[in-house]
Write a protein that holds these residues in place. Structure first.
Motif, mmCIF file in Angstrom:
data_model
loop_
_atom_site.group_PDB
_atom_site.id
_atom_site.type_symbol
_atom_site.label_atom_id
_atom_site.label_comp_id
_atom_site.label_asym_id
_atom_site.label_seq_id
_atom_site.Cartn_x
_atom_site.Cartn_y
_atom_site.Cartn_z
ATOM 1 N N LEU A 19 0.848 -1.237 0.041
ATOM 2 C CA LEU A 19 0.053 -0.110 0.017
ATOM 3 C C LEU A 19 1.029 1.170 0.120
ATOM 4 N N LEU A 20 1.755 1.424 0.663
ATOM 5 C CA LEU A 20 2.748 2.415 0.769
ATOM 6 C C LEU A 20 3.678 2.595 -0.842
ATOM 7 N N GLN A 21 3.784 1.414 -1.382
ATOM 8 C CA GLN A 21 4.314 1.489 -2.597
ATOM 9 C C GLN A 21 3.266 2.126 -3.391
ATOM 10 N N GLU A 22 2.137 1.768 -3.304
ATOM 11 C CA GLU A 22 0.944 2.569 -4.374
ATOM 12 C C GLU A 22 0.741 4.045 -3.855
ATOM 13 N N VAL A 23 0.970 3.916 -2.832
ATOM 14 C CA VAL A 23 1.037 5.775 -2.458
ATOM 15 C C VAL A 23 2.091 6.271 -2.928
ATOM 16 N N GLU A 24 2.985 5.986 -2.952
ATOM 17 C CA GLU A 24 4.412 6.332 -3.608
ATOM 18 C C GLU A 24 4.374 6.589 -5.182
ATOM 19 N N ASN A 25 3.606 5.703 -5.751
ATOM 20 C CA ASN A 25 3.247 5.809 -7.286
ATOM 21 C C ASN A 25 2.322 6.715 -7.663
ATOM 22 N N HIS A 26 1.216 6.761 -6.784
ATOM 23 C CA HIS A 26 0.184 7.919 -6.980
ATOM 24 C C HIS A 26 0.958 9.338 -6.709
ATOM 25 N N LYS A 27 1.608 9.623 -5.871
ATOM 26 C CA LYS A 27 2.142 10.950 -5.765
ATOM 27 C C LYS A 27 3.246 11.279 -6.769
#
Length: 170
Positions: A19-27
Motif C-alpha cells: 500500500l505504501l508503494q501504491e501511495v508513492e506511485n500515486h504521488k
C-alpha cells in the motif's frame, strides 16, 4: 492521504509495504501530472508571446492586426483550456483507478483474513484428529497384545489338558 493512513493501519508488513508503494506511485504520478500541466501552460504562454511579437514586428494595418491577435488569443486560450481539461480528465481517471485499486486491496485483505481464520480452525480440528488416531493406534497395539496373550494362555491350557489326558504318567 486516506490510502497512506490505510497502509499504516495494516497488520501485515507485506500489505503495508504494498500500500505504501501504491501511495508513492500515486504521488509520483500526481507530481508528473502537475509538472506536465505547468509545462503545457508555459509552452502555451510562450507560444502566445511569440505570436504577439511576430504580429508586432509585422506591422501593417493595426486594426486588422488587433483583430487577428484577438482571434489568435482566443484560439490559444481555447487550446489551453482543452489541454487543461485533458489533464483534468487524466487526473480524474487516475483517481478512479486508485479508488478501484484500494477497493480491490481491501477485498483481498478481507478474503485473506477469512481464509486465515478458517485455517486456524482447521488446524485445531487436524490436531484433534491426530490425537485420536494416535490413541486408536495405541489401543490397537494393546488389543493385539491381549489377544496374543489370551491365545498363548489358551494353547498352554489345551497342551496341559492333552498332556494330563494322553500322558498321565509323565
Amino acid at each position: 492521504k486516506e490510502l497512506e493512513q490505510m497502509a499504516k493501519e495494516q497488520d501485515k508488513e507485506s500489505e503495508k509495504q504494498a500500500l505504501l508503494q501504491e501511495v508513492e506511485n500515486h504521488k509520483k504520478q500526481m507530481l508528473s501530472n502537475q509538472a506536465a500541466w505547468r509545462k503545457a501552460n508555459l509552452a502555451c504562454k510562450i507560444a502566445i508571446d511569440n505570436s504577439e511579437k511576430d504580429q508586432l514586428l509585422q506591422g501593417g494595418d493595426s486594426l486588422r492586426q488587433r483583430k487577428t491577435t484577438k482571434e489568435s488569443l482566443a484560439e490559444s486560450a481555447s487550446n489551453i483550456t482543452e489541454s487543461l481539461m485533458g489533464i483534468s480528465r487524466m487526473m480524474s481517471q487516475q483517481v478512479q483507478q486508485s479508488e478501484e485499486t484500494v477497493q480491490t486491496l481491501a477485498n483481498s485483505s478481507r478474503t485473506i483474513l477469512e481464509a486465515n481464520e478458517e485455517f486456524k480452525s482447521m488446524s485445531g480440528t487436524i490436531q484433534l484428529g491426530r490425537k485420536l488416531i494416535t490413541k486408536y493406534n495405541r489401543r490397537e497395539l494393546t488389543d493385539k497384545l491381549l489377544i496374543f496373550l489370551a491365545l498363548a494362555l489358551f494353547l498352554a491350557t489345551v497342551l496341559y489338558i492333552l498332556k494330563k489326558r494322553l500322558f498321565p504318567f509323565l
